[in-house]
Design a protein around this motif. Sequence first.
Motif, PDB file in Angstrom:
ATOM      1  N   GLU A   1     -54.577  47.344-106.456  1.00 44.61           N
ATOM      2  CA  GLU A   1     -54.786  46.194-106.548  1.00 44.61           C
ATOM      3  C   GLU A   1     -53.592  45.195-104.927  1.00 44.61           C
ATOM      4  N   ARG A   2     -53.681  46.183-104.474  1.00 43.55           N
ATOM      5  CA  ARG A   2     -52.555  45.379-103.242  1.00 43.55           C
ATOM      6  C   ARG A   2     -53.659  45.148-102.127  1.00 43.55           C
ATOM      7  N   LEU A   3     -55.021  45.723-102.468  1.00 39.61           N
ATOM      8  CA  LEU A   3     -55.919  45.059-101.063  1.00 39.61           C
ATOM      9  C   LEU A   3     -56.428  43.899-102.141  1.00 39.61           C
ATOM     10  N   VAL A   4     -56.510  43.704-103.855  1.00 38.44           N
ATOM     11  CA  VAL A   4     -56.643  42.516-103.971  1.00 38.44           C
ATOM     12  C   VAL A   4     -55.335  41.324-104.143  1.00 38.44           C
ATOM     13  N   ARG A   5     -54.872  41.593-103.591  1.00 39.77           N
ATOM     14  CA  ARG A   5     -53.350  39.794-103.196  1.00 39.77           C
ATOM     15  C   ARG A   5     -53.549  39.860-102.220  1.00 39.77           C
ATOM     16  N   GLN A   6     -53.898  41.055-101.167  1.00 38.82           N
ATOM     17  CA  GLN A   6     -54.111  40.896 -99.634  1.00 38.82           C
ATOM     18  C   GLN A   6     -55.005  39.918 -99.663  1.00 38.82           C
ATOM     19  N   ARG A   7     -56.068  40.494-100.435  1.00 37.12           N
ATOM     20  CA  ARG A   7     -57.472  39.213 -99.561  1.00 37.12           C
ATOM     21  C   ARG A   7     -57.453  38.200-100.593  1.00 37.12           C
ATOM     22  N   VAL A   8     -56.968  38.137-101.778  1.00 37.14           N
ATOM     23  CA  VAL A   8     -56.419  36.738-102.528  1.00 37.14           C
ATOM     24  C   VAL A   8     -55.273  35.541-101.410  1.00 37.14           C
ATOM     25  N   GLY A   9     -54.390  36.397-100.863  1.00 36.87           N
ATOM     26  CA  GLY A   9     -53.652  35.646-100.399  1.00 36.87           C
ATOM     27  C   GLY A   9     -54.123  35.078 -98.915  1.00 36.87           C
ATOM     28  N   GLN A  10     -54.307  35.950 -98.878  1.00 37.97           N
ATOM     29  CA  GLN A  10     -55.293  35.874 -97.473  1.00 37.97           C
ATOM     30  C   GLN A  10     -56.052  34.113 -96.892  1.00 37.97           C
ATOM     31  N   ASN A  11     -57.135  34.537 -97.994  1.00 36.59           N
ATOM     32  CA  ASN A  11     -57.998  33.422 -99.014  1.00 36.59           C
ATOM     33  C   ASN A  11     -57.040  31.529 -98.930  1.00 36.59           C
ATOM     34  N   LYS A  12     -56.404  32.280 -99.720  1.00 34.94           N
ATOM     35  CA  LYS A  12     -55.259  31.143-100.000  1.00 34.94           C
ATOM     36  C   LYS A  12     -54.399  30.561 -99.346  1.00 34.94           C
ATOM     37  N   PHE A  13     -54.334  31.398 -97.895  1.00 37.54           N
ATOM     38  CA  PHE A  13     -53.062  30.445 -97.258  1.00 37.54           C
ATOM     39  C   PHE A  13     -54.008  29.916 -95.808  1.00 37.54           C
ATOM     40  N   ARG A  14     -55.365  30.602 -95.216  1.00 37.58           N
ATOM     41  CA  ARG A  14     -56.210  29.813 -95.440  1.00 37.58           C
ATOM     42  C   ARG A  14     -56.857  28.628 -95.277  1.00 37.58           C
ATOM     43  N   SER A  15     -57.055  28.318 -97.131  1.00 42.28           N
ATOM     44  CA  SER A  15     -57.171  27.038 -97.207  1.00 42.28           C
ATOM     45  C   SER A  15     -56.184  26.410 -97.163  1.00 42.28           C
ATOM     46  N   ALA A  16     -54.502  26.490 -97.269  1.00 42.96           N
ATOM     47  CA  ALA A  16     -53.537  26.525 -97.456  1.00 42.96           C
ATOM     48  C   ALA A  16     -53.671  25.412 -96.142  1.00 42.96           C
ATOM     49  N   MET A  17     -53.430  25.997 -95.041  1.00 43.47           N
ATOM     50  CA  MET A  17     -53.670  25.684 -93.498  1.00 43.47           C
ATOM     51  C   MET A  17     -54.640  24.709 -93.328  1.00 43.47           C
ATOM     52  N   LEU A  18     -56.216  24.966 -93.570  1.00 47.59           N
ATOM     53  CA  LEU A  18     -57.292  24.000 -93.101  1.00 47.59           C
ATOM     54  C   LEU A  18     -56.730  22.415 -93.925  1.00 47.59           C
ATOM     55  N   ASP A  19     -56.431  22.398 -95.488  1.00 46.33           N
ATOM     56  CA  ASP A  19     -55.418  21.665 -95.571  1.00 46.33           C
ATOM     57  C   ASP A  19     -54.292  20.519 -95.124  1.00 46.33           C
ATOM     58  N   TYR A  20     -53.424  21.587 -94.891  1.00 50.01           N
ATOM     59  CA  TYR A  20     -52.667  20.815 -94.075  1.00 50.01           C
ATOM     60  C   TYR A  20     -52.577  20.285 -92.579  1.00 50.01           C
ATOM     61  N   TRP A  21     -53.497  20.951 -91.661  1.00 47.97           N
ATOM     62  CA  TRP A  21     -53.525  20.423 -90.743  1.00 47.97           C
ATOM     63  C   TRP A  21     -55.142  19.736 -90.237  1.00 47.97           C
ATOM     64  N   GLY A  22     -55.155  19.104 -91.392  1.00 48.20           N
ATOM     65  CA  GLY A  22     -56.873  18.431 -91.622  1.00 48.20           C
ATOM     66  C   GLY A  22     -58.144  19.415 -90.771  1.00 48.20           C
ATOM     67  N   ASN A  23     -58.135  20.655 -91.213  1.00 52.60           N
ATOM     68  CA  ASN A  23     -59.572  21.091 -90.692  1.00 52.60           C
ATOM     69  C   ASN A  23     -59.578  21.252 -89.712  1.00 52.60           C
ATOM     70  N   ALA A  24     -58.224  21.242 -88.520  1.00 60.15           N
ATOM     71  CA  ALA A  24     -58.146  21.452 -86.875  1.00 60.15           C
ATOM     72  C   ALA A  24     -57.565  22.186 -86.520  1.00 60.15           C
ATOM     73  N   CYS A  25     -57.750  22.760 -85.359  1.00 65.09           N
ATOM     74  CA  CYS A  25     -56.677  23.362 -84.262  1.00 65.09           C
ATOM     75  C   CYS A  25     -55.301  22.174 -84.504  1.00 65.09           C
ATOM     76  N   ALA A  26     -54.242  23.831 -84.419  1.00 67.59           N
ATOM     77  CA  ALA A  26     -52.534  22.379 -84.291  1.00 67.59           C
ATOM     78  C   ALA A  26     -52.451  22.637 -82.936  1.00 67.59           C
ATOM     79  N   VAL A  27     -53.012  23.270 -82.256  1.00 65.48           N
ATOM     80  CA  VAL A  27     -53.262  22.264 -80.662  1.00 65.48           C
ATOM     81  C   VAL A  27     -53.815  21.471 -80.310  1.00 65.48           C
ATOM     82  N   THR A  28     -55.445  22.361 -79.466  1.00 66.25           N
ATOM     83  CA  THR A  28     -56.504  21.729 -79.389  1.00 66.25           C
ATOM     84  C   THR A  28     -57.196  20.241 -80.530  1.00 66.25           C
TER      85      THR A  28
END
Length: 259
Positions: free
Chosen positions: A129-156
Motif C-alpha cells: 500500500e505504501r508503495l502504491v501511494r508513493q508511486r501514484v502521489g509522485q505521478n500526480k505531483f509531476r502532472s500538477a507541476m507540469l500543468d502549473y509551470w506550463g511544461n517548462a523548467c521553472a528556471v531555464t
Amino acid sequence: MNPLQRALIEKGGNDNGFEYVLASEQSGVMLASARHLTRVMIVLENGAYQAHFQAASPTLLLELQRSFPQQGVESGRFTFDTETALAVLLRRAASLSRALPDQAATDYQHAVTAELAEFSAGIIGTEVERLVRQRVGQNKFRSAMLDYWGNACAVTGITIPAVLRASHTKPWVECASDAERLDVFNGFLLSSNLDALFDSFLISFDENGRLIIAPALIGKDLLLLGIVAEMKLRWVTPKHQSYLVMHRARLLKKDYLKS
C-alpha cells in the motif's frame, strides 16, 4: 452574441480544458470540466470577450492575474479581443485548476482508491500500500507541476519532458500530510541537473527567486553543470516562501565539506 460566436466559444472551451457547456444563451456561455471545479462564463461586450471565473480556489485568480496582468480586472473578470487570446486564457486556467490545491490531492485520493481496489483487502497498512501511494502521489505531483509551470523548467524554460523533474522543496518523506506532499507550491519543475542539486540542498532560491549556491560548489563544478549565478526562478509566489525558508536553512546548516 450570435450563434456563430457561441459555437466558437464552445469549441474553444472544449479544445482548452472546459469540455462541458452548462449554458449557452444570448447573454453568454457557461463552461465547466469534469477534471476540475472551475467554471467560467464567457460574454461578449463591446466586441470583446469577457471571461468571468467561478474558481474553487482563490489562488487561481491570483495566478491568472499574474499570467495576464493587462487583461485581468477585479472580481475574476478577464477581457480579450480575439478567440485565440481567449483560448490561451482558458488553457492556462484549466491547467492551473488541475494543479492548484486541493484538486491534485483530490485526484490523488481517487487514483489511490481505484488502484487499491484491485488488490485484496489484506494489503491495507502493508508495504505494498505504501508503495502504491508513493508511486501514484509522485505521478500526480509531476502532472500538477507540469500543468502549473506550463511544461517548462521553472528556471531555464527548457521544455524537454524527459529532462524535467518535479522537485520537492520539503522532501516527500518529511511531509506531514498528502495535501502537503501534493502541494504544487512545495517544489519546482526543474531540469535534471538543477533537480539533483536542489534535492541535495546544494542550491536553493531566495525570496525573490534568485539562485543561492552552496559554498561546496566551486566554479569549475558550476561550469560543467551549466549553472550560472545569475539564474533565477521564472516567478515565485508567497505560497512558495514558507517551504523555501526551510530549504534555505537546510542548505546553510549542512556541512558539505565533511559530507
